[in-house]
Design an enzyme around this catalytic site. Structure first.
Site, mmCIF file in Angstrom:
data_model
loop_
_atom_site.group_PDB
_atom_site.id
_atom_site.type_symbol
_atom_site.label_atom_id
_atom_site.label_comp_id
_atom_site.label_asym_id
_atom_site.label_seq_id
_atom_site.Cartn_x
_atom_site.Cartn_y
_atom_site.Cartn_z
ATOM 1 N N ALA A 327 0.832 -1.202 0.000
ATOM 2 C CA ALA A 327 0.000 0.000 0.000
ATOM 3 C C ALA A 327 0.866 1.251 0.000
ATOM 4 O O ALA A 327 1.873 1.313 0.710
ATOM 5 C CB ALA A 327 -0.918 -0.005 1.215
ATOM 6 N N ASP A 383 -14.571 -0.405 10.500
ATOM 7 C CA ASP A 383 -14.796 -1.812 10.824
ATOM 8 C C ASP A 383 -13.764 -2.655 10.083
ATOM 9 O O ASP A 383 -13.267 -2.270 9.023
ATOM 10 C CB ASP A 383 -16.205 -2.226 10.411
ATOM 11 C CG ASP A 383 -16.615 -3.574 10.991
ATOM 12 O OD1 ASP A 383 -15.978 -4.015 11.971
ATOM 13 O OD2 ASP A 383 -17.571 -4.180 10.480
#
EC number: 2.7.11.5
Length: 605
Positions: A327, A383
């Site tokens: 990432a 979440d």
């Protein structure tokens, strides 16, 4: 199936299938009972009870799976059942689901149990439900006493005001409304403000889901307006304006506002659904484009959401060709993060070793993620989906990523033919890291991002969350422009923290020292020291001090802690305070609007 049994002759196969379904039915009965209890707790205004109920429900599924596995191992020696019988178990289970009201969730429960018993080499459609077997299309509970999924109302008969009042009163909430006529007038005015006058088509009607959606201190009516070929979504939050007195707080009429209240950064709703697939299908019509996996998760069926997400991932992999890569952004000390550019999620793995100054363990980090799962996230914490034994095709992994994985997490890797199996990882929605958003954004973006960051941290502290590491890189910006916290390895309850002021330096040597001249305990926090880490950019500093100058004052943090220690639960609203009827239409409220807390509204969407 490769070797379809010609005869379902195994009594053990049937008994195991029936036992598994009995435990699923027990799980779903408890799930529905929690939603029924939520209505009672909402009516009483028992907010601590609602929080406790929501936490307990999250762990209920795993408890039922564990109980079922123990019974199957004790009574049927499940680990030693041969392959042919396991195939029959699945087929018997399918047969038992033909008239079931929650077949998709029951299939997921079957998978959960099997994954605890069988080796991952059995994770194929021969033995578990890699694909669904029972269709949920047009599924309804046709028993005479059952509630329909939604009710249809026709304003053309009695008028819109009467229809709206009937919609509200049909939920039979126990406390009285402060002034329901006033609130209905606000709803009608908001509809007119949003859409103006529209001609009523012959099919003009309002569909309302039959159960309320409970979360925090609100109960939501959710529905859609049908007029000609238009489908207009709406949600109406009901709140206590004071103990034992209700009011409609607002009406949300835009799709983006509904997507926010159903977003991944909010806690799960408690809602009683006899046929969950029908509720999800309805919600898909008012939030098109939102994945079913996210909707199942938002209504509390997070394991079903997790199952659907994994199917979505496999489907995407079979219809794409790009590679997983490390990432972009600043690498973390604790987590290795990678992503698939064509798929809007990130994959996070806890590293085997953490360099100084990190002092933590894998178990402690996993507990932090569980803390967030159980806590009220208020739209400010992402979440996560937690997976074990995830097999990814090696050909789809960038070489630099493979080297990084082998360097940082060798204990979690297994090579299996042409796949790399990762023993444990978390998956989250991909967001723009706030540090990059501020670095690359316009002046307006910087102001928005800084204002949102301050609001996010202040709302988290009022919800008893201290982020720990508050650098901008640990926060992300969602597609709706919300700033959300997503790095949990240093998270703490604010009530466990000791808020301190920096003692004055004892002498000139202290003042010039780069090290603290005072003792620092493991739970001590010093808000005055955050400035150098957050205000280095002149653009950021100017905006930060304009909107959040109090951020560095220990009194702000201590005040939140004191209220929490006294048992107070602040009000939070998953929409802008300016949308609240008492703020938007003050003339309709007169003196009553003074007591509803509108001036203290927190935005926590």
């Amino acid at each position: 199936m490769n070797h379809f049994p010609k005869l379902l002759s195994s009594q053990i196969g049937f008994d195991v299938a029936q036992t598994m379904l009995e435990y699923f039915d027990r799980h779903y009965r408890i799930f529905r009972e929690a939603a029924v209890d939520a209505k009672t707790l909402f009516e009483r205004g028992d907010w601590h009870g609602l929080q406790r109920l929501a936490r307990e429900r999250i762990t209920s599924y795993d408890e039922r799976v564990k109980e079922c596995v123990e019974v199957l191992e004790d009574e049927y020696d499940a680990e030693n059942i041969d392959d042919e019988v396991w195939q029959q178990i699945k087929l018997h289970y399918i047969g038992l689901l033909t008239s079931h009201r929650q077949p998709e969730c029951a299939e997921t429960f079957f998978n959960s149990v099997c994954c605890k018993i069988l080796h991952r080499s059995y994770f194929s459609n021969d033995f578990i439900f890699v694909r669904p077997a029972i269709s949920t299309e047009y599924l309804e509970n046709d028993e005479p006493a059952a509630k329909p999924t939604y009710r249809a109302y026709y304003p053309g008969t009695d008028g819109l005001a009467v229809t709206l009042e009937r919609i509200v009163t049909n939920f039979q909430l126990d406390p009285p409304f402060e002034d329901l006529t006033r609130d209905i007038g606000c709803v009608m005015q908001a509809i007119d403000d949003e859409f103006g006058h529209f001609d009523e088509a012959p099919n003009f009607q309002i569909h309302v889901l039959s159960s309320l959606f409970f979360r925090n201190k609100s109960a939501y009516i959710v529905g859609r307006i049908i007029n000609a070929d238009r489908v207009l979504p709406f949600a109406v939050p009901i709140r206590h304006v004071r103990p034992g007195v209700l009011a409609l707080d607002t009406v949300l009429l835009r799709r983006d506002l509904l997507q926010i209240i159903f977003s991944f950064s909010h806690s799960y709703f408690l809602v009683d659904m006899g046929v969950p697939s029908a509720y999800v299908d309805f919600l898909c019509t008012i939030m098109p484009g939102k994945p079913k996996a996210e909707i199942y998760t938002s209504v509390g069926l997070q394991k079903q959401g997790k199952n659907l997400f994994y199917r979505d991932l496999l489907h995407h992999l079979s219809h794409s060709s790009d590679r997983f890569i490390i990432a972009p952004g600043i690498k973390g000390l604790v987590m290795l993060v990678f992503t698939l550019p064509s798929f809007p999620y990130v994959f996070k793995i806890i590293k085997d070793h953490f360099p100084p100054p990190k002092e933590t363990t894998r178990a402690q980090i996993m507990e932090k993620y569980q803390l967030v799962k159980r806590h009220d996230r208020l739209g400010r914490m992402a979440d996560t989906l937690e997976y074990s034994s995830v097999a990814l095709p090696l050909a789809r992994l960038d070489h630099a990523l493979v080297r990084e994985l082998e360097k940082e997490v060798p204990s979690l890797l297994e090579y299996e033919d042409d796949k790399l199996v990762i023993k444990h990882l978390y998956i989250e929605r991909r967001m723009t890291p706030l540090n990059l958003y501020l670095q690359n954004g316009s002046d307006a973006d910087v102001e928005h991002g800084v204002k949102e960051y301050g609001n996010a941290v202040k709302e988290l502290m009022k919800a008893n969350i201290f982020p720990g590491d508050m650098l901008y890189k640990n926060f992300g910006v969602t597609r709706h422009g919300r700033v959300v916290f997503y790095d949990y390895d240093e998270i703490e309850y604010l009530t466990d923290c000791n808020v301190r002021r920096v003692p004055p330096p004892r002498n000139e040597e202290d003042e010039l020292s780069g090290e603290p001249w005072y003792t620092v305990g493991p739970h001590d926090i010093f808000p005055e020291t955050y400035g150098p880490f957050l205000l280095g950019d002149p653009r950021v500093r100017s905006v930060f001090m304009k909107h959040h100058a109090d951020f560095f004052d220990p009194a702000l943090w201590q005040a939140s802690k004191d209220k929490l220690m006294q048992g107070e639960l602040p009000d939070f609203y998953p929409y802008d305070a300016t949308l609240r009827f008492s703020v938007r239409y003050p003339a309709r409220f007169g003196a009553t609007g003074e007591n509803d807390g509108a001036g203290d509204a927190q935005r926590a969407a």
